[in-house]
Design a protein around this motif. Structure first.
Motif, PDB file in Angstrom:
ATOM      1  N   LYS A   1       0.848  -1.189   0.000  1.00 64.01           N
ATOM      2  CA  LYS A   1       0.000   0.000   0.000  1.00 64.01           C
ATOM      3  C   LYS A   1       0.891   1.248   0.000  1.00 64.01           C
ATOM      4  N   PRO A   2       0.436   2.342  -0.600  1.00 60.49           N
ATOM      5  CA  PRO A   2      -0.748   2.428  -1.478  1.00 60.49           C
ATOM      6  C   PRO A   2      -0.437   1.824  -2.844  1.00 60.49           C
ATOM      7  N   PHE A   3      -1.450   1.348  -3.547  1.00 63.93           N
ATOM      8  CA  PHE A   3      -1.237   0.726  -4.845  1.00 63.93           C
ATOM      9  C   PHE A   3      -2.061   1.444  -5.904  1.00 63.93           C
ATOM     10  N   GLU A   4      -1.603   1.346  -7.137  1.00 65.30           N
ATOM     11  CA  GLU A   4      -2.319   1.964  -8.245  1.00 65.30           C
ATOM     12  C   GLU A   4      -3.476   1.066  -8.668  1.00 65.30           C
ATOM     13  N   ASP A   5      -4.619   1.679  -8.983  1.00 66.87           N
ATOM     14  CA  ASP A   5      -5.819   0.914  -9.316  1.00 66.87           C
ATOM     15  C   ASP A   5      -5.604  -0.026 -10.491  1.00 66.87           C
ATOM     16  N   ASN A   6      -4.880   0.445 -11.519  1.00 62.93           N
ATOM     17  CA  ASN A   6      -4.710  -0.406 -12.701  1.00 62.93           C
ATOM     18  C   ASN A   6      -3.832  -1.619 -12.403  1.00 62.93           C
ATOM     19  N   ILE A   7      -2.846  -1.442 -11.517  1.00 63.47           N
ATOM     20  CA  ILE A   7      -2.007  -2.573 -11.124  1.00 63.47           C
ATOM     21  C   ILE A   7      -2.816  -3.557 -10.291  1.00 63.47           C
ATOM     22  N   PHE A   8      -3.623  -3.030  -9.381  1.00 64.54           N
ATOM     23  CA  PHE A   8      -4.484  -3.877  -8.553  1.00 64.54           C
ATOM     24  C   PHE A   8      -5.449  -4.675  -9.419  1.00 64.54           C
ATOM     25  N   GLN A   9      -6.011  -4.021 -10.413  1.00 66.88           N
ATOM     26  CA  GLN A   9      -6.939  -4.696 -11.322  1.00 66.88           C
ATOM     27  C   GLN A   9      -6.233  -5.810 -12.096  1.00 66.88           C
ATOM     28  N   SER A  10      -5.014  -5.549 -12.529  1.00 68.89           N
ATOM     29  CA  SER A  10      -4.251  -6.551 -13.262  1.00 68.89           C
ATOM     30  C   SER A  10      -3.927  -7.750 -12.374  1.00 68.89           C
ATOM     31  N   VAL A  11      -3.566  -7.477 -11.114  1.00 64.52           N
ATOM     32  CA  VAL A  11      -3.257  -8.548 -10.167  1.00 64.52           C
ATOM     33  C   VAL A  11      -4.489  -9.416  -9.922  1.00 64.52           C
ATOM     34  N   LEU A  12      -5.635  -8.778  -9.721  1.00 66.72           N
ATOM     35  CA  LEU A  12      -6.865  -9.534  -9.476  1.00 66.72           C
ATOM     36  C   LEU A  12      -7.230 -10.398 -10.675  1.00 66.72           C
ATOM     37  N   PHE A  13      -7.046  -9.850 -11.867  1.00 63.90           N
ATOM     38  CA  PHE A  13      -7.348 -10.619 -13.070  1.00 63.90           C
ATOM     39  C   PHE A  13      -6.453 -11.853 -13.148  1.00 63.90           C
ATOM     40  N   SER A  14      -5.166 -11.689 -12.804  1.00 64.74           N
ATOM     41  CA  SER A  14      -4.244 -12.820 -12.806  1.00 64.74           C
ATOM     42  C   SER A  14      -4.647 -13.854 -11.752  1.00 64.74           C
ATOM     43  N   ALA A  15      -5.068 -13.370 -10.582  1.00 65.06           N
ATOM     44  CA  ALA A  15      -5.480 -14.278  -9.509  1.00 65.06           C
ATOM     45  C   ALA A  15      -6.751 -15.033  -9.887  1.00 65.06           C
ATOM     46  N   ILE A  16      -7.701 -14.340 -10.507  1.00 65.19           N
ATOM     47  CA  ILE A  16      -8.929 -14.993 -10.958  1.00 65.19           C
ATOM     48  C   ILE A  16      -8.600 -16.052 -11.998  1.00 65.19           C
ATOM     49  N   ARG A  17      -7.711 -15.721 -12.931  1.00 65.96           N
ATOM     50  CA  ARG A  17      -7.317 -16.680 -13.959  1.00 65.96           C
ATOM     51  C   ARG A  17      -6.676 -17.919 -13.323  1.00 65.96           C
ATOM     52  N   GLU A  18      -5.824 -17.712 -12.332  1.00 61.72           N
ATOM     53  CA  GLU A  18      -5.181 -18.829 -11.647  1.00 61.72           C
ATOM     54  C   GLU A  18      -6.210 -19.670 -10.890  1.00 61.72           C
ATOM     55  N   SER A  19      -7.167 -19.006 -10.259  1.00 63.08           N
ATOM     56  CA  SER A  19      -8.214 -19.723  -9.531  1.00 63.08           C
ATOM     57  C   SER A  19      -9.028 -20.603 -10.464  1.00 63.08           C
ATOM     58  N   GLN A  20      -9.411 -20.052 -11.590  1.00 65.21           N
ATOM     59  CA  GLN A  20     -10.195 -20.815 -12.558  1.00 65.21           C
ATOM     60  C   GLN A  20      -9.384 -21.980 -13.115  1.00 65.21           C
ATOM     61  N   ARG A  21      -8.101 -21.758 -13.338  1.00 64.27           N
ATOM     62  CA  ARG A  21      -7.224 -22.820 -13.841  1.00 64.27           C
ATOM     63  C   ARG A  21      -7.140 -23.967 -12.836  1.00 64.27           C
ATOM     64  N   ARG A  22      -6.973 -23.625 -11.563  1.00 61.01           N
ATOM     65  CA  ARG A  22      -6.864 -24.661 -10.535  1.00 61.01           C
ATOM     66  C   ARG A  22      -8.166 -25.460 -10.421  1.00 61.01           C
ATOM     67  N   LYS A  23      -9.298 -24.768 -10.469  1.00 58.35           N
ATOM     68  CA  LYS A  23     -10.587 -25.460 -10.383  1.00 58.35           C
ATOM     69  C   LYS A  23     -10.782 -26.392 -11.566  1.00 58.35           C
ATOM     70  N   THR A  24     -10.411 -25.928 -12.753  1.00 57.10           N
ATOM     71  CA  THR A  24     -10.560 -26.755 -13.953  1.00 57.10           C
ATOM     72  C   THR A  24      -9.672 -27.989 -13.871  1.00 57.10           C
ATOM     73  N   LEU A  25      -8.421 -27.794 -13.443  1.00 57.19           N
ATOM     74  CA  LEU A  25      -7.495 -28.913 -13.353  1.00 57.19           C
ATOM     75  C   LEU A  25      -7.968 -29.943 -12.323  1.00 57.19           C
ATOM     76  N   LYS A  26      -8.467 -29.472 -11.186  1.00 53.06           N
ATOM     77  CA  LYS A  26      -8.937 -30.403 -10.160  1.00 53.06           C
ATOM     78  C   LYS A  26     -10.178 -31.148 -10.633  1.00 53.06           C
ATOM     79  N   SER A  27     -11.029 -30.463 -11.397  1.00 54.08           N
ATOM     80  CA  SER A  27     -12.209 -31.121 -11.955  1.00 54.08           C
ATOM     81  C   SER A  27     -11.803 -32.205 -12.943  1.00 54.08           C
ATOM     82  N   GLU A  28     -10.825 -31.881 -13.789  1.00 54.48           N
ATOM     83  CA  GLU A  28     -10.340 -32.858 -14.752  1.00 54.48           C
ATOM     84  C   GLU A  28      -9.636 -34.026 -14.057  1.00 54.48           C
ATOM     85  N   LEU A  29      -8.976 -33.720 -12.945  1.00 56.46           N
ATOM     86  CA  LEU A  29      -8.290 -34.759 -12.199  1.00 56.46           C
ATOM     87  C   LEU A  29      -9.265 -35.848 -11.759  1.00 56.46           C
ATOM     88  N   LYS A  30     -10.435 -35.446 -11.300  1.00 56.69           N
ATOM     89  CA  LYS A  30     -11.443 -36.415 -10.862  1.00 56.69           C
ATOM     90  C   LYS A  30     -11.934 -37.261 -12.031  1.00 56.69           C
TER      91      LYS A  30
END
Length: 312
Positions: A118-147
């Motif tokens: 802190k403090p952080f720039e809004d555009n950087i924060f938005q980019s970080v969140l987008f990367s985290a969301i992408r990683e979350s979705q990737r992990r969920k997909t991989l675990k689903s495929e694993l089953k």
């Protein structure tokens, strides 16, 4: 974030848990997240956050967590989350007022996806969140495929595979994870190593180039473009699987020029604030007992002792 990135952001951005003991800071954080299009849950303590996670783990995409809180600080919350099988897959973005390298490394080593000062720039924060969301979705997909792939893999002791594309790398990671004594532990490491062999190895997308592609929201498009480029499309990644009573081995060899792998085996505080570049270190520290590269860096052997009790 630029207009092109915003156009590529998904309409349903995701569900985020925001945690901060300061009511004013939490209100501001919630407003910022909702303005960007996220559905937000909030908590004013680590205890309250863990209670929410207990109920909502399957629907949460990211946790944004303040480090400095009374009673239970951010790192203690992270430790509890990593011990929870339902929650350990959720990427955590930790917010702090300190940018000391040793503190950044401490957070990354604990399992934090991104450490943001802190403090952080809004555009950087938005980019970080987008990367985290992408990683979350990737992990969920991989675990689903694993089953889906969970069949009689105990009979498989030796095999060879050839892949070319990113999707094939992720599919093979799901297949091979079932051959390890702890599939959930092996899965993210296998995925990172196989994706690296395609992306950084055969397609020659370097570290700085990937950083720019992620910031612009054009990473996936560039992958697809290079996969069909005559300069790269004939390249393959060869994968060898071998298991005996004591150990399980996966050897991954790409046809790229290689890279200086030494600096990626551990989390480097200098790169800790980057939006990527932690996969090899996490594979080394969490997924496998040994990670051995050849001199050039275009071949890696991942080794897991069959009695390992790691968790992911």
């Amino acid at each position: 974030m630029n207009e092109q990135s915003q156009q590529q952001m998904p309409q349903n951005l995701g569900r985020i848990l925001a945690v901060d003991d300061d009511a004013t800071s939490l209100l501001i954080l919630r407003g910022l997240l909702e303005e960007q299009g996220y559905e937000v849950l909030d908590a004013q303590s680590g205890t309250e956050a863990l209670c929410i996670v207990e109920r909502e783990a399957q629907s949460l995409d990211v946790i944004v967590l303040d480090k400095m809180m009374p009673e239970m600080d951010g790192l203690q919350v992270v430790a509890h989350l990593k011990d929870d099988e339902k929650a350990r897959h959720i990427p955590i973005v930790m917010l702090t007022g300190s940018n000391k390298p040793e503190e950044v490394k401490e957070g990354i080593d604990a399992g934090v996806f991104y450490y943001m000062t802190k403090p952080f720039e809004d555009n950087i924060f938005q980019s970080v969140l987008f990367s985290a969301i992408r990683e979350s979705q990737r992990r969920k997909t991989l675990k689903s495929e694993l089953k889906k792939h969970n069949t009689s893999f105990g009979f498989l002791n030796k095999a060879e595979f050839t892949i070319q594309k990113l999707d094939e790398a992720e599919d093979l990671a799901c297949f091979l994870a079932n051959c390890f004594s702890n599939p959930d532990t092996a899965l993210p490491g296998l995925a990172d190593l196989l994706v690296n062999a395609v992306e950084h190895g055969n397609l020659e997308i370097g570290y700085e180039t990937k950083t720019q592609l992620l910031e612009n929201g054009t990473w996936r498009a560039e992958i697809e473009s290079r996969e069909s480029d005559p300069a790269f499309q004939e390249r393959v990644v060869r994968v060898e699987f071998l298991r005996n009573e004591q150990q399980t081995y996966v050897t991954i060899t790409d046809q790229g020029k290689g890279f200086d792998w030494h600096k990626y085996l551990d989390i480097d505080p200098v790169r800790a604030l980057d939006s990527h570049g932690r996969g090899i270190a996490q594979a080394n520290k969490i997924s496998f007992d040994e990670l051995n590269y050849n001199k050039a860096g275009n071949q890696v052997i991942a080794v897991s002792h069959n009695n390992s009790k790691f968790i992911w």
